[in-house]
Design a protein around this motif. Structure first.
Motif, short mmCIF file in Angstrom:
data_model
loop_
_atom_site.label_atom_id
_atom_site.label_comp_id
_atom_site.label_asym_id
_atom_site.label_seq_id
_atom_site.Cartn_x
_atom_site.Cartn_y
_atom_site.Cartn_z
N ILE A 130 102.54 8.61 50.95
CA ILE A 130 102.53 10.04 50.62
C ILE A 130 103.24 10.22 49.29
O ILE A 130 104.23 9.53 49.01
CB ILE A 130 103.25 10.85 51.72
CG1 ILE A 130 102.52 10.73 53.05
CG2 ILE A 130 103.39 12.32 51.33
CD1 ILE A 130 103.29 11.27 54.23
N GLY A 131 102.75 11.14 48.48
CA GLY A 131 103.41 11.40 47.20
C GLY A 131 102.94 12.70 46.60
O GLY A 131 102.21 13.48 47.21
N TRP A 132 103.39 12.96 45.38
CA TRP A 132 102.94 14.12 44.60
C TRP A 132 102.02 13.62 43.50
O TRP A 132 102.31 12.60 42.84
CB TRP A 132 104.12 14.83 43.97
CG TRP A 132 105.04 15.50 44.94
CD1 TRP A 132 104.93 15.55 46.30
CD2 TRP A 132 106.24 16.22 44.61
NE1 TRP A 132 105.96 16.26 46.85
CE2 TRP A 132 106.79 16.69 45.84
CE3 TRP A 132 106.89 16.53 43.42
CZ2 TRP A 132 107.97 17.44 45.88
CZ3 TRP A 132 108.06 17.27 43.47
CH2 TRP A 132 108.59 17.73 44.68
N PHE A 133 100.93 14.33 43.29
CA PHE A 133 99.91 13.88 42.34
C PHE A 133 99.47 15.02 41.42
O PHE A 133 99.45 16.18 41.83
CB PHE A 133 98.69 13.33 43.09
CG PHE A 133 98.96 12.06 43.85
CD1 PHE A 133 98.67 10.82 43.28
CD2 PHE A 133 99.52 12.10 45.12
CE1 PHE A 133 98.93 9.65 43.99
CE2 PHE A 133 99.78 10.93 45.82
CZ PHE A 133 99.48 9.70 45.26
N VAL A 134 99.08 14.64 40.20
CA VAL A 134 98.45 15.56 39.26
C VAL A 134 97.10 14.96 38.87
O VAL A 134 96.91 13.74 38.98
CB VAL A 134 99.31 15.77 38.00
CG1 VAL A 134 100.61 16.50 38.33
CG2 VAL A 134 99.61 14.45 37.29
N PRO A 135 96.14 15.79 38.43
CA PRO A 135 94.84 15.23 38.03
C PRO A 135 94.99 14.35 36.79
O PRO A 135 95.82 14.61 35.91
CB PRO A 135 94.00 16.47 37.76
CG PRO A 135 94.98 17.54 37.43
CD PRO A 135 96.19 17.25 38.28
N LYS A 136 94.19 13.31 36.72
CA LYS A 136 94.26 12.38 35.61
C LYS A 136 94.00 13.07 34.28
O LYS A 136 94.63 12.73 33.26
CB LYS A 136 93.26 11.24 35.81
CG LYS A 136 93.35 10.14 34.76
CD LYS A 136 92.40 9.00 35.07
CE LYS A 136 92.55 7.86 34.05
NZ LYS A 136 92.26 8.28 32.67
N TYR A 137 93.10 14.06 34.26
CA TYR A 137 92.81 14.73 33.00
C TYR A 137 94.03 15.47 32.46
O TYR A 137 94.20 15.62 31.24
CB TYR A 137 91.61 15.68 33.12
CG TYR A 137 91.68 16.71 34.22
CD1 TYR A 137 92.45 17.86 34.11
CD2 TYR A 137 90.95 16.53 35.40
CE1 TYR A 137 92.50 18.81 35.12
CE2 TYR A 137 91.01 17.47 36.43
CZ TYR A 137 91.78 18.59 36.28
OH TYR A 137 91.83 19.53 37.29
N PHE A 138 94.91 15.93 33.34
CA PHE A 138 96.13 16.60 32.90
C PHE A 138 97.18 15.57 32.48
O PHE A 138 97.86 15.73 31.47
CB PHE A 138 96.67 17.49 34.01
CG PHE A 138 97.80 18.38 33.59
CD1 PHE A 138 97.61 19.36 32.62
CD2 PHE A 138 99.06 18.25 34.16
CE1 PHE A 138 98.65 20.20 32.22
CE2 PHE A 138 100.12 19.07 33.77
CZ PHE A 138 99.91 20.05 32.80
N ALA A 139 97.28 14.48 33.24
CA ALA A 139 98.23 13.42 32.89
C ALA A 139 97.86 12.75 31.57
O ALA A 139 98.74 12.33 30.81
CB ALA A 139 98.29 12.39 34.01
N ASP A 140 96.57 12.64 31.29
CA ASP A 140 96.15 12.05 30.00
C ASP A 140 96.63 12.89 28.82
O ASP A 140 97.02 12.35 27.78
CB ASP A 140 94.63 11.92 29.96
CG ASP A 140 94.10 10.80 30.86
OD1 ASP A 140 94.92 9.94 31.27
OD2 ASP A 140 92.90 10.80 31.16
N LYS A 141 96.62 14.20 28.97
CA LYS A 141 97.07 15.10 27.89
C LYS A 141 98.59 15.20 27.84
O LYS A 141 99.17 15.41 26.77
CB LYS A 141 96.48 16.50 28.10
CG LYS A 141 94.98 16.59 27.87
CD LYS A 141 94.50 18.04 28.02
CE LYS A 141 93.01 18.16 27.78
NZ LYS A 141 92.53 19.57 27.95
#
Length: 324
Positions: A130-141
Motif C-alpha cells: 500500500i502506498g501513495w501514488f501520483v500519475p506518471k504524467y504529473f511526476a514527469d513534469k
C-alpha cells in the motif's frame, strides 16, 4: 519483509457475524446461519474457497476454481467473506482455504499457533504493498513530487472541491483501515483525506483524472491491474520500520510495509483434502499473472470463469506445475 499489521490492512475487518454474500458466479451463502455444505465433506470431491471483495483475490479464486473443476474434477463452492470473519470460518471448517491474506498477526496467533485449526498454506507468489501514488504524467513534469517532503508545495494543484481548500488525498471506502489520516497529521501535510466510497468508485475517479490529465494524489496498492491503464509513480514516505509499525495507529509516521501475500487452509483440509489440497499448496503465481486476470474481470468485464479460462489456455507452462 515485515508483514503488514492488522490495523494497516487493505480492507476493514467487520464483526464476526457480518453477512456473507456469494461471490461472482455462484449462489448466495450466509455463514451466520449455516456452514457450507461442501466444506470438509470426507471423501467428497468438493472444495469451498473464501473470496475477498477486491479483484486480485477474485482472480486467484477464479483460476483455482477453473482448474479444480476442469482438471481435477472437483466441485468448487465460493463465498465472499470479510477478512476477520473469513479466519473464523476457516478455523471452524466452514471454508477450506483463503488464497490471499495480507497479514493478520492476532488471527495467526489464535488459529495457527494456539488452536492449530488453521495451517499456513505458503506464499501466493505476490507481494502486496500500500502506498501513495501520483500519475506518471504529473511526476514527469514535477519529479520532486515523489518525495513526501515536497507534497505541501503542490497542495494547491491537488486540491478539489471536496478537500476544503487543502490538497486532496483520495482514499477508497471509509471502511478501509489505513494510516492516511495519521500520516497527514504527523507529517504536517496540508492535505485532506477524501473517501471515494469503494474500490470501484476510486478507480472511476482515477480514470477520470487521467483522461483529463489532471494531477491527483491517491492511496493505492499493488498488485492492481489499473497500473496497466493509468501509470502511476509512488510517493516516497518515511521508511517503514517495525518500530514505527508497532506504534499506536494515531502516531504512525512512516510508509506502509511490503507484505508477501499468504495462503491459509483449514487444518483438516490441509491433511485430508487430497489432490485439491496438494494443488492449492502448489498454487503460486506472479503479480503480472494476477493482474492479467484481474484486468479481464474488472476492465474488460468478463465473467471470472471466462477470464480464468483465457488465462489457463494462455499459460499452461505456469499452471501445470501446480498439478498433483
Amino acid at each position: 519483509m515485515a508483514r503488514i499489521r492488522m490495523r494497516t490492512k487493505l480492507l476493514a475487518a467487520l464483526a464476526s457475524g457480518a453477512a456473507l454474500l456469494g461471490a461472482s458466479g455462484c449462489g448466495a451463502a450466509d455463514m451466520t446461519k449455516q456452514g457450507s455444505p461442501y466444506a470438509n465433506a470426507e471423501g467428497a470431491k468438493s472444495v469451498t474457497l473464501s473470496v475477498q471483495s477486491w479483484v486480485g483475490a477474485q482472480a486467484n479464486v477464479a483460476v483455482a476454481k477453473y482448474l479444480l473443476e476442469n482438471q481435477l474434477d472437483y466441485r468448487v463452492d465460493t463465498v465472499q467473506v470479510d477478512e476477520i470473519p473469513a479466519w473464523d470460518a476457516l478455523g471452524q471448517g466452514r471454508v477450506d482455504a483463503i488464497l490471499e491474506d495480507w497479514g493478520h498477526p492476532e488471527q495467526e496467533q489464535r488459529y495457527i499457533k494456539d488452536k492449530k485449526t488453521i495451517t499456513a498454506g505458503g506464499d501466493l507468489g505476490v507481494t502486496g504493498h500500500i502506498g501513495w501514488f501520483v500519475p506518471k504524467y504529473f511526476a514527469d513534469k514535477h519529479p520532486d513530487v515523489t518525495d513526501w517532503k515536497n507534497l505541501n508545495k503542490y497542495a494547491d494543484q491537488l486540491k478539489t472541491p471536496e478537500s476544503g481548500g487543502k490538497g486532496q488525498l483520495l482514499d477508497g471506502s471509509p471502511s478501509y483501515v489505513t494510516n492516511d489520516k495519521a500520516l497527514v497529521k504527523n507529517l504536517h501535510l496540508n492535505y485532506q483525506v477524501v473517501f471515494s466510497g469503494s474500490e470501484a468508485a476510486q478507480i472511476t475517479q482515477i480514470k477520470q483524472f487521467a483522461k483529463q490529465k489532471k494531477p491527483f494524489l491517491t492511496y493505492w496498492y499493488e498488485p492492481q491491474w489499473l497500473f496497466n491503464q493509468v501509470p502511476m509513480v509512488e510517493v516516497k514516505l518515511p521508511k517503514y520500520t517495525d518500530k514505527c509499525g508497532a506504534k499506536d495507529p494515531e502516531a504512525i509516521d512512516c510508509a506502509y510495509p511490503k507484505t508477501p501475500l499468504q495462503k491459509n487452509f483449514n487444518t483438516d483440509f490441509a491433511k485430508k483434502g487430497g489432490k485439491a489440497a496438494e494443488f492449492l499448496k502448489k498454487f503460486h503465481w506472479s503479480k503480472d499473472d494476477q493482474n492479467e486476470v484481474s484486468e479481464m474481470i474488472a476492465a474488460d468485464k468478463l465473467a471470472p470463469e471466462e477470464a480464468a479460462e483465457r488465462w489457463v489456455k494462455k499459460h499452461p507452462d505456469v499452471w501445470k506445475a501446480w498439478m498433483p
